[in-house]
Design a protein around this motif. Structure first.
Motif, PDB file in Angstrom:
ATOM      1  N   ALA A 207       7.133   9.499  -8.678  1.00 45.08           N
ATOM      2  CA  ALA A 207       6.443   8.417  -7.992  1.00 45.08           C
ATOM      3  C   ALA A 207       7.195   7.110  -8.136  1.00 45.08           C
ATOM      4  O   ALA A 207       7.163   6.266  -7.257  1.00 45.08           O
ATOM      5  CB  ALA A 207       5.028   8.272  -8.541  1.00 45.08           C
TER       6      ALA A 207
ATOM      7  N   LYS B 134      10.569   6.375  -5.636  1.00 50.03           N
ATOM      8  CA  LYS B 134      10.508   6.116  -4.206  1.00 50.03           C
ATOM      9  C   LYS B 134      11.241   4.814  -3.874  1.00 50.03           C
ATOM     10  O   LYS B 134      10.859   3.747  -4.315  1.00 50.03           O
ATOM     11  CB  LYS B 134       9.055   6.029  -3.757  1.00 50.03           C
ATOM     12  CG  LYS B 134       8.910   5.959  -2.265  1.00 50.03           C
ATOM     13  CD  LYS B 134       7.479   6.107  -1.857  1.00 50.03           C
ATOM     14  CE  LYS B 134       7.378   6.171  -0.357  1.00 50.03           C
ATOM     15  NZ  LYS B 134       6.014   6.336   0.061  1.00 50.03           N
TER      16      LYS B 134
ATOM     17  N   ARG C 219      12.637  -0.134  -4.701  1.00 47.63           N
ATOM     18  CA  ARG C 219      11.221   0.128  -4.995  1.00 47.63           C
ATOM     19  C   ARG C 219      10.335  -0.938  -4.374  1.00 47.63           C
ATOM     20  O   ARG C 219       9.270  -0.637  -3.835  1.00 47.63           O
ATOM     21  CB  ARG C 219      10.999   0.184  -6.507  1.00 47.63           C
ATOM     22  CG  ARG C 219      11.498   1.465  -7.109  1.00 47.63           C
ATOM     23  CD  ARG C 219      11.245   1.555  -8.572  1.00 47.63           C
ATOM     24  NE  ARG C 219       9.823   1.441  -8.874  1.00 47.63           N
ATOM     25  CZ  ARG C 219       9.333   1.222 -10.075  1.00 47.63           C
ATOM     26  NH1 ARG C 219      10.148   1.091 -11.086  1.00 47.63           N
ATOM     27  NH2 ARG C 219       8.050   1.139 -10.262  1.00 47.63           N
TER      28      ARG C 219
ATOM     29  N   ALA D  61      10.110  -0.275  -0.652  1.00 48.24           N
ATOM     30  CA  ALA D  61       9.298   0.916  -0.381  1.00 48.24           C
ATOM     31  C   ALA D  61       7.821   0.609  -0.571  1.00 48.24           C
ATOM     32  O   ALA D  61       6.981   1.026   0.239  1.00 48.24           O
ATOM     33  CB  ALA D  61       9.719   2.066  -1.291  1.00 48.24           C
TER      34      ALA D  61
ATOM     35  N   ASP E 109       4.896   0.683   2.273  1.00 51.56           N
ATOM     36  CA  ASP E 109       3.651   1.441   2.096  1.00 51.56           C
ATOM     37  C   ASP E 109       2.425   0.559   2.314  1.00 51.56           C
ATOM     38  O   ASP E 109       1.464   0.979   2.954  1.00 51.56           O
ATOM     39  CB  ASP E 109       3.589   2.058   0.699  1.00 51.56           C
ATOM     40  CG  ASP E 109       4.512   3.245   0.544  1.00 51.56           C
ATOM     41  OD1 ASP E 109       4.983   3.785   1.581  1.00 51.56           O
ATOM     42  OD2 ASP E 109       4.766   3.632  -0.608  1.00 51.56           O
TER      43      ASP E 109
END
Length: 78
Positions: A18, A21, A53, A56, A60
């Motif tokens: 996790a 990412k 990160r 990303a 999201d």
């Protein structure tokens, strides 16, 4: 250059899925850039990982906001 990339990939492999990412791509790019900017490949890889990160996570959040927003329809479609 290969040694720096190998160290970066080994470090990234130890990180959780996790957390990785966006990190792997950023670390590779940052490691290469850091290597060419004064043989600081590990520093570049760490910075690239952090930036990857962040991007990303931002992507999201944007996707979640788009899914939560009500679907706008044109007036003619109503």
């Amino acid at each position: 250059m290969l040694v720096g990339a190998a160290v970066a990939l080994t470090t990234l492999a130890a990180a959780g899925g996790a957390e990785a990412k966006g990190c792997i791509k950023g670390a590779i790019v940052g490691g290469i850039a850091g290597h060419y900017a004064g043989h600081h490949g590990l520093v570049g890889a760490a910075a690239g990982c952090a930036i990857g990160r962040h991007r990303a996570n931002a992507r999201d959040r944007q996707m979640q906001q788009q899914q939560m927003a009500p679907q706008a329809r044109p007036v003619s479609a109503q």
